[in-house]
Design a protein around this motif. Structure first.
Motif, PDB file in Angstrom:
ATOM      1  N   VAL A   1      58.217  94.903  52.931  1.00  0.00           N
ATOM      2  CA  VAL A   1      58.789  94.291  54.128  1.00  0.00           C
ATOM      3  C   VAL A   1      57.746  94.051  55.217  1.00  0.00           C
ATOM      4  O   VAL A   1      58.024  93.427  56.233  1.00  0.00           O
ATOM      5  CB  VAL A   1      59.942  95.146  54.712  1.00  0.00           C
ATOM      6  N   ASN A   2      56.562  94.523  54.993  1.00  0.00           N
ATOM      7  CA  ASN A   2      55.533  94.389  56.031  1.00  0.00           C
ATOM      8  C   ASN A   2      54.448  93.368  55.718  1.00  0.00           C
ATOM      9  O   ASN A   2      53.645  93.037  56.574  1.00  0.00           O
ATOM     10  CB  ASN A   2      54.877  95.745  56.280  1.00  0.00           C
ATOM     11  N   LYS A   3      54.441  92.888  54.496  1.00  0.00           N
ATOM     12  CA  LYS A   3      53.371  91.981  54.124  1.00  0.00           C
ATOM     13  C   LYS A   3      53.586  90.599  54.742  1.00  0.00           C
ATOM     14  O   LYS A   3      54.667  90.016  54.638  1.00  0.00           O
ATOM     15  CB  LYS A   3      53.319  91.863  52.602  1.00  0.00           C
ATOM     16  N   LYS A   4      52.545  90.099  55.384  1.00  0.00           N
ATOM     17  CA  LYS A   4      52.643  88.752  55.972  1.00  0.00           C
ATOM     18  C   LYS A   4      52.692  87.744  54.838  1.00  0.00           C
ATOM     19  O   LYS A   4      52.034  87.933  53.820  1.00  0.00           O
ATOM     20  CB  LYS A   4      51.415  88.456  56.839  1.00  0.00           C
ATOM     21  N   CYS A   5      53.405  86.694  55.059  1.00  0.00           N
ATOM     22  CA  CYS A   5      53.599  85.777  53.940  1.00  0.00           C
ATOM     23  C   CYS A   5      53.585  84.338  54.428  1.00  0.00           C
ATOM     24  O   CYS A   5      54.035  84.018  55.521  1.00  0.00           O
ATOM     25  CB  CYS A   5      54.888  86.190  53.232  1.00  0.00           C
ATOM     26  N   LYS A   6      53.017  83.480  53.595  1.00  0.00           N
ATOM     27  CA  LYS A   6      52.814  82.084  53.965  1.00  0.00           C
ATOM     28  C   LYS A   6      54.133  81.371  54.218  1.00  0.00           C
ATOM     29  O   LYS A   6      54.299  80.625  55.159  1.00  0.00           O
ATOM     30  CB  LYS A   6      52.094  81.383  52.813  1.00  0.00           C
ATOM     31  N   ARG A   7      55.069  81.637  53.308  1.00  0.00           N
ATOM     32  CA  ARG A   7      56.365  80.971  53.421  1.00  0.00           C
ATOM     33  C   ARG A   7      57.030  81.257  54.780  1.00  0.00           C
ATOM     34  O   ARG A   7      57.775  80.442  55.298  1.00  0.00           O
ATOM     35  CB  ARG A   7      57.276  81.481  52.301  1.00  0.00           C
TER      36      ARG A   7
ATOM     37  N   LYS B   1      55.410  81.565  57.481  1.00  0.00           N
ATOM     38  CA  LYS B   1      54.399  81.144  58.460  1.00  0.00           C
ATOM     39  C   LYS B   1      53.613  82.337  59.004  1.00  0.00           C
ATOM     40  O   LYS B   1      53.439  82.489  60.228  1.00  0.00           O
ATOM     41  CB  LYS B   1      55.051  80.377  59.610  1.00  0.00           C
ATOM     42  N   GLY B   2      53.169  83.141  58.062  1.00  0.00           N
ATOM     43  CA  GLY B   2      52.307  84.256  58.453  1.00  0.00           C
ATOM     44  C   GLY B   2      53.035  85.489  58.955  1.00  0.00           C
ATOM     45  O   GLY B   2      52.419  86.438  59.417  1.00  0.00           O
ATOM     46  N   LYS B   3      54.352  85.465  58.888  1.00  0.00           N
ATOM     47  CA  LYS B   3      55.101  86.644  59.333  1.00  0.00           C
ATOM     48  C   LYS B   3      55.558  87.460  58.132  1.00  0.00           C
ATOM     49  O   LYS B   3      55.646  86.959  57.020  1.00  0.00           O
ATOM     50  CB  LYS B   3      56.327  86.214  60.135  1.00  0.00           C
ATOM     51  N   SER B   4      55.889  88.697  58.418  1.00  0.00           N
ATOM     52  CA  SER B   4      56.451  89.530  57.364  1.00  0.00           C
ATOM     53  C   SER B   4      57.968  89.361  57.361  1.00  0.00           C
ATOM     54  O   SER B   4      58.537  88.833  58.312  1.00  0.00           O
ATOM     55  CB  SER B   4      56.087  90.982  57.597  1.00  0.00           C
ATOM     56  N   LEU B   5      58.590  89.843  56.297  1.00  0.00           N
ATOM     57  CA  LEU B   5      60.050  89.789  56.209  1.00  0.00           C
ATOM     58  C   LEU B   5      60.674  90.481  57.407  1.00  0.00           C
ATOM     59  O   LEU B   5      61.641  90.017  58.007  1.00  0.00           O
ATOM     60  CB  LEU B   5      60.522  90.480  54.924  1.00  0.00           C
ATOM     61  N   LYS B   6      60.101  91.607  57.740  1.00  0.00           N
ATOM     62  CA  LYS B   6      60.611  92.389  58.862  1.00  0.00           C
ATOM     63  C   LYS B   6      60.482  91.613  60.170  1.00  0.00           C
ATOM     64  O   LYS B   6      61.440  91.507  60.939  1.00  0.00           O
ATOM     65  CB  LYS B   6      59.803  93.680  58.928  1.00  0.00           C
ATOM     66  N   GLU B   7      59.308  91.041  60.382  1.00  0.00           N
ATOM     67  CA  GLU B   7      59.087  90.291  61.636  1.00  0.00           C
ATOM     68  C   GLU B   7      60.037  89.112  61.754  1.00  0.00           C
ATOM     69  O   GLU B   7      60.620  88.855  62.808  1.00  0.00           O
ATOM     70  CB  GLU B   7      57.639  89.803  61.700  1.00  0.00           C
ATOM     71  N   LYS B   8      60.209  88.415  60.650  1.00  0.00           N
ATOM     72  CA  LYS B   8      61.087  87.246  60.675  1.00  0.00           C
ATOM     73  C   LYS B   8      62.536  87.669  60.961  1.00  0.00           C
ATOM     74  O   LYS B   8      63.227  87.045  61.754  1.00  0.00           O
ATOM     75  CB  LYS B   8      61.004  86.522  59.322  1.00  0.00           C
ATOM     76  N   SER B   9      62.938  88.743  60.324  1.00  0.00           N
ATOM     77  CA  SER B   9      64.323  89.206  60.511  1.00  0.00           C
ATOM     78  C   SER B   9      64.574  89.653  61.943  1.00  0.00           C
ATOM     79  O   SER B   9      65.685  89.517  62.457  1.00  0.00           O
ATOM     80  CB  SER B   9      64.638  90.372  59.568  1.00  0.00           C
ATOM     81  N   LEU B  10      63.559  90.194  62.557  1.00  0.00           N
ATOM     82  CA  LEU B  10      63.697  90.589  63.960  1.00  0.00           C
ATOM     83  C   LEU B  10      63.726  89.357  64.850  1.00  0.00           C
ATOM     84  O   LEU B  10      64.529  89.248  65.775  1.00  0.00           O
ATOM     85  CB  LEU B  10      62.530  91.492  64.368  1.00  0.00           C
TER      86      LEU B  10
ATOM     87  N   MET C   1      65.793  97.739  61.736  1.00  0.00           N
ATOM     88  CA  MET C   1      64.847  96.804  61.148  1.00  0.00           C
ATOM     89  C   MET C   1      63.409  97.223  61.436  1.00  0.00           C
ATOM     90  O   MET C   1      62.543  97.140  60.576  1.00  0.00           O
ATOM     91  CB  MET C   1      65.150  95.406  61.695  1.00  0.00           C
ATOM     92  N   GLU C   2      63.181  97.681  62.646  1.00  0.00           N
ATOM     93  CA  GLU C   2      61.826  98.084  63.009  1.00  0.00           C
ATOM     94  C   GLU C   2      61.342  99.262  62.161  1.00  0.00           C
ATOM     95  O   GLU C   2      60.156  99.394  61.900  1.00  0.00           O
ATOM     96  CB  GLU C   2      61.772  98.453  64.497  1.00  0.00           C
ATOM     97  N   ASN C   3      62.262 100.106  61.766  1.00  0.00           N
ATOM     98  CA  ASN C   3      61.868 101.286  61.003  1.00  0.00           C
ATOM     99  C   ASN C   3      62.077 101.139  59.493  1.00  0.00           C
ATOM    100  O   ASN C   3      61.995 102.116  58.761  1.00  0.00           O
ATOM    101  CB  ASN C   3      62.654 102.498  61.501  1.00  0.00           C
ATOM    102  N   LEU C   4      62.340  99.927  59.081  1.00  0.00           N
ATOM    103  CA  LEU C   4      62.608  99.690  57.665  1.00  0.00           C
ATOM    104  C   LEU C   4      61.361  99.953  56.822  1.00  0.00           C
ATOM    105  O   LEU C   4      60.260  99.531  57.175  1.00  0.00           O
ATOM    106  CB  LEU C   4      63.053  98.240  57.487  1.00  0.00           C
ATOM    107  N   ARG C   5      61.568 100.687  55.734  1.00  0.00           N
ATOM    108  CA  ARG C   5      60.453 100.896  54.801  1.00  0.00           C
ATOM    109  C   ARG C   5      60.635  99.975  53.612  1.00  0.00           C
ATOM    110  O   ARG C   5      61.680  99.346  53.450  1.00  0.00           O
ATOM    111  CB  ARG C   5      60.455 102.353  54.334  1.00  0.00           C
TER     112      ARG C   5
END
Length: 873
Positions: free
Chosen positions: A361-367, A369-378, A401-405
């Motif tokens: 959930v923390n890995k930044k991803c191109k799809r 736009k450089g955000k992680s799943l967690k960041e996007k969901s927030l 969400m912030e504390n999601l592992r």
RNA sequence: GGGUGCUUAGCUCAGUUGGUUAGAGCGUCUGGUUUACACCCAGAAGGUCGGGGGUUCGACUCCCUCAGCACCCACCA
């Protein structure tokens, strides 16, 4: 011949056939209108094996209200129903059934077992479908979906593959929650905590003394952790020590970790990386290896010497015993702590390291736009792309969400979507895809073994809003209906499901799954406790209630009295109360039908010519205002307010006043019918069955379902008439009250003399006033003489005399008036201080000041009149 | 340990940005077959809005604090 309806409404007689008519009409399926924004709800899929319970019932009622409202508003409205395969829940259920026959799933083998589950689900799915219908749900059955449908499975595999290729899904040897009974991993939020009385063992541990609740894990210890600033242990950090143990000495490394609380126990913690989340993380941070000692059955492994094969609990006792014998036990204390248990079966969770599939959930991803799943969901909630109602759940969502592992998505059960990963039988190379690959990329071999595990059930339900619309194919449905409008569900699955949908959907489709999340509260029993079948006195079965009181009554009882996000209590008397309301609607319609001629029934209402009398205008005005409020309430998700408002206006104003008042000279069947029809339309989203039945009884050929929701009309404002009629009702009420006070027999007709500055409108209503206040003589004058030996009623601008002669007890009257005088005195005093207060006069809005002045004037007039009267008595 | 919600009539709950002599349903009491409805009608009783403090001309409503209840989150071994 005028029609006659039965005296009581019998819901059972009508509901099923009405539902069938609706369903057959095809109107549950929306028409796609280009350029027009649709209204869409994805129904949270009940478990395919489920029985309808109150949780479903309330969600269905709420969603149906919204869907019907929007459909009547003319929005293409889609409510997409479906069911969930509910991996663990279903598998457990079938396993339990098999266990009764003495068969385990392993006896049957994978293929046969899955067939058993499939057969079972096939049966029970039909049950829940029909129960959804029983609630009156106007959902589009043509688009019904099931999480294991081929299309949905394709979506699951596609997303898995996308995530795998993006490096968001990985296989890792990490610590997971393991349920030894279910034989599977569990996600973090699938773990419940139970208060448990346990022991805290203080053990001698080489140079340390430390406390633990699980001495058996000592066999897997590889380190001791202390706080970096703890002076006691400062010099020991980084060093290795040999620790005497029940199976001989073993080596641990002392590490410093900030998470260690120097205040607790001795400030030193033994670290068992393979069997504790906290320890696993300490070990990771400090580069310590773990040693696995507990297997997937919850038993001690081969490497545990004489303890091998024992359950953890057995081992704990044995080891504590042995340590005591060896003099390693310092002391044992009682200790209350929270035990983690499986949310499905209640078995104690064993944390253990295992090779599993995870979503990073923390890995930044191109799809993204450089955000992680967690960041996007927030982000999508923070920027308002998704609105949560009630708003306070934002905070809960953010925190979670912030504390999601990383999310462990593989399950070792058989029922569910099999992980679409194929291993080359020859070289072990991993291949990801829905289909078995032709040959291995690496060694060109062509034999493969599919990963035996299945996916977490929430992985597939996380895709629900778009997988149900045909994604990954570029279907018209997906293009038109996604994102959906509202996600209506209980706050208890905000994490399980809502958060996962946000995470999965933003990733896979680059769209939010829904614009608004409406979270309802949970239904509780009369005592505010969770309903459970083990408490049959307070546990309510919706299907029983439907049988007894009708669906409409049940729906209202779950809607009225509840506010978003707050729990609501339900009990049978409450449902019965709303059944009474349904019957009230029925009977007022019965009255209407009795009073309508064929001609009236056929008449097309025209406000310009049909609204004639003061009474008509008053009724129409009130209705018009109700339409306005109801619309606002529904748009703002205030369903309870909307419902109780309609209830109140209908019962009090329409039935108790308008209907009664208009039984005489001012009978106007056309307005009666029109008003009733507006009410039916307003009510229909809430109580669809009875309104539809009556709609037909009023001679309508169409279905109410497809009618247009009323709209507020500025032209139908009759404030003046409303004020007049309010006076009329007040006069009637006051006379009734006075009659009761004096003790006039109910049937006896009396005289009344009314003095009013505007006698004309009272005179106009003389007939209804006389009828309802039981008068045989009514005189209305502008002014006149005070009447002796009469009950005197003083209203703003109106005085009423009821010459009751001997019936009036002068002493009693005197006391009553004196009491009223006292009341008025304190009242006027309060008003006077208020009005002489500079702060108030300077700061309060002028309208309010005027209002207060008027109140004072009225009260003072009344006061002087009463004072005079008390003297004369 | 952190967070959230709740506390208003005997019971269940409304009270939307601070301004009504605080509302509803059920229950209770008194009466009642009148062009639908006893699953009904008319009338009545019942509350110092959990305690304390503060802001304000004005607090059920805003702030602080205390208490009770409920729920959620958290790796104190």
């Amino acid at each position: 011949m005028k029609k006659q309806l039965p005296k009581t409404y019998n819901a059972q007689k009508y509901e099923d056939s009405i539902y069938k008519k609706w369903e057959d009409s095809g109107l549950f399926s929306p028409e796609m209108k280009k350029g027009k924004k649709p209204f869409v709800i994805s129904m949270p899929p009940p478990n395919a094996t489920g029985q309808l319970h109150l949780g479903h019932a309330s969600m269905l009622a709420l969603q149906d209200i919204m869907t019907r409202y929007h459909r009547m508003k003319g929005d293409p409205s889609l409510w997409l129903p479906g069911t969930d395969h509910a991996a663990i829940a279903t598998q457990n259920k079938v396993e339990q059934l098999l266990a009764k026959k003495g068969v385990s799933r392993h006896d049957l083998g994978r293929t046969k077992f899955l067939q058993e589950v499939k057969d079972f689900v096939e049966d029970s799915r039909g049950t829940i479908r029909n129960q959804i219908r029983k609630m009156g749900s106007s959902c589009d059955w043509n688009r019904e979906r099931y999480t294991l449908d081929p299309g949905l499975s394709k979506a699951v595999n596609t997303v898995f593959e996308m995530m795998y290729k993006d490096g968001l899904i990985y296989k890792g040897d990490r610590i997971v929650n393991w349920c030894p009974r279910c034989n599977s991993t569990l996600a973090d939020d699938e773990v419940d905590y139970k208060d448990t009385k346990g022991k805290l063992y203080w053990i001698k541990y080489g140079p340390f003394v430390l406390a633990t609740t699980r001495p058996e894990t000592k066999l897997g210890d590889t380190a001791v952790a202390v706080h970096p600033k703890d002076k006691r242990y400062k010099d020991m950090i980084g060093k290795k020590y040999m620790i005497p143990g029940v199976l001989g000495d073993f080596e641990v490394t002392v590490v410093a970790d900030r998470e260690v609380d120097p205040e607790f126990g001795s400030g030193a913690v033994k670290v068992t990386p393979s069997h504790s989340f906290a320890d696993f993380e300490i070990a990771q941070r400090n580069n310590i290896k773990g040693k696995k000692i507990i297997n997937e059955e919850g038993r001690m492994m081969e490497n545990c010497g004489k303890y091998a094969g024992l359950t953890t609990e057995e081992c704990r006792k044995a080891i504590a015993n042995d340590m005591d014998k060896m003099g390693l036990m310092e002391k044992i204390e009682d200790y209350d702590h929270k035990l983690s248990v499986c949310y499905r079966c209640g078995t104690t969770i064993e944390p253990l390291t295992s090779k599993q599939w995870f979503v990073d959930v923390n890995k930044k991803c191109k799809r993204l736009k450089g955000k992680s799943l967690k960041e996007k969901s927030l982000e999508v909630v923070k920027d308002g792309s998704i609105k949560i109602v009630p708003e306070r759940f934002n905070k809960t969502y953010f925190h979670w969400m912030e504390n999601l592992r990383d999310w462990c998505i593989s399950r070792q059960i058989w029922w569910g979507h099999r992980i679409p990963v194929w291993y080359c039988k020859d070289c072990g190379e991993e291949h990801v895809g829905e289909e078995k690959p032709g040959k291995c990329n690496k060694c060109k071999h062509n034999e493969f073994k599919q990963d035996p595990d299945t996916l977490d059930t929430w992985f597939s339900s996380g895709l629900w809003t778009f997988s149900t619309l045909g994604w990954p194919d570029k279907t018209e449905d997906f293009k038109y209906f996604h994102p959906t409008s509202v996600m209506e569900t209980g706050y208890d699955i905000l994490f399980f499901w809502v958060a996962r949908m946000i995470l999965m959907t933003t990733y896979a489709t680059d769209e939010v799954p829904f614009e608004t999340v409406y979270l309802h509260g949970l239904i509780r029993d009369k005592n505010g406790e969770k309903m459970s079948k083990s408490k049959p006195e307070t546990c309510i079965d919706p299907l029983d209630m439907i049988k007894k009181y009708g669906t409409d009554a049940l729906r209202l009882s779950m809607i009225i009295g509840g506010t978003p996000g707050n729990d609501i209590r339900l009990y049978e008397e409450k449902i019965a109360g709303y059944r009474n309301f349904i019957n009230k609607i029925w009977n007022s319609s019965r009255f209407a039908v009795m009073n309508l001629s064929e001609e009236d029934l056929a008449h097309k209402f025209d406000p310009k010519t049909d609204i004639k009398t003061t009474m008509d205008k008053w009724m129409i005005h009130r209705l018009n205002m109700l339409v306005k409020r109801t619309t606002e309430n529904i748009e703002k998700y205030r369903f309870s307010d909307a419902g109780s408002d309609i209830y109140d206006v209908f019962w009090t104003h329409f039935c108790d006043w308008y209907l009664e008042l208009s039984k005489g000279d001012f009978k106007n069947p056309v307005v009666l019918k029109y008003s009733l029809e507006i009410f039916l339309k307003l009510m229909h989203p809430f109580i669809p069955f009875v309104t539809e039945v009556i709609w037909k009884e009023l001679g309508n050929k169409t279905m109410l379902l497809a009618e247009t929701f009323p709209e507020y009309d500025e032209k139908l404002k009759y404030t003046k008439h409303e004020r007049w009629m309010e006076r009329v009702t007040m006069i009637i009420s006051e006379i009734r009250k006075a009659r009761a006070e004096v003790g006039v027999e109910p049937a006896k007709k009396i005289k009344a003399i009314i003095y009013s500055k505007e006698p004309s409108f009272i005179l106009e209503q003389a007939e209804p006033i006389s009828r309802m206040a039981r008068l045989d003589e009514l005189t209305v004058e502008k002014d006149g003489q005070k009447i002796k030996k009469a009950k005197h009623i003083i209203l703003p601008g109106i005085e009423i005399y009821l010459p009751l002669e001997d019936m009036i007890d002068a002493d009693k009257e005197k006391d009553r008036i004196k009491k009223e005088i006292d009341n008025l005195k304190t009242y006027t005093k309060g008003l006077k201080t208020k009005l002489s207060n500079k702060g108030f006069v300077n700061n309060a809005p002028p309208a309010l000041i005027d209002q207060e002045k008027m109140k004072l004037e009225e009260a003072e007039t009344k006061l002087t009149k009463l004072q005079k009267e008390v003297k004369d008595l």
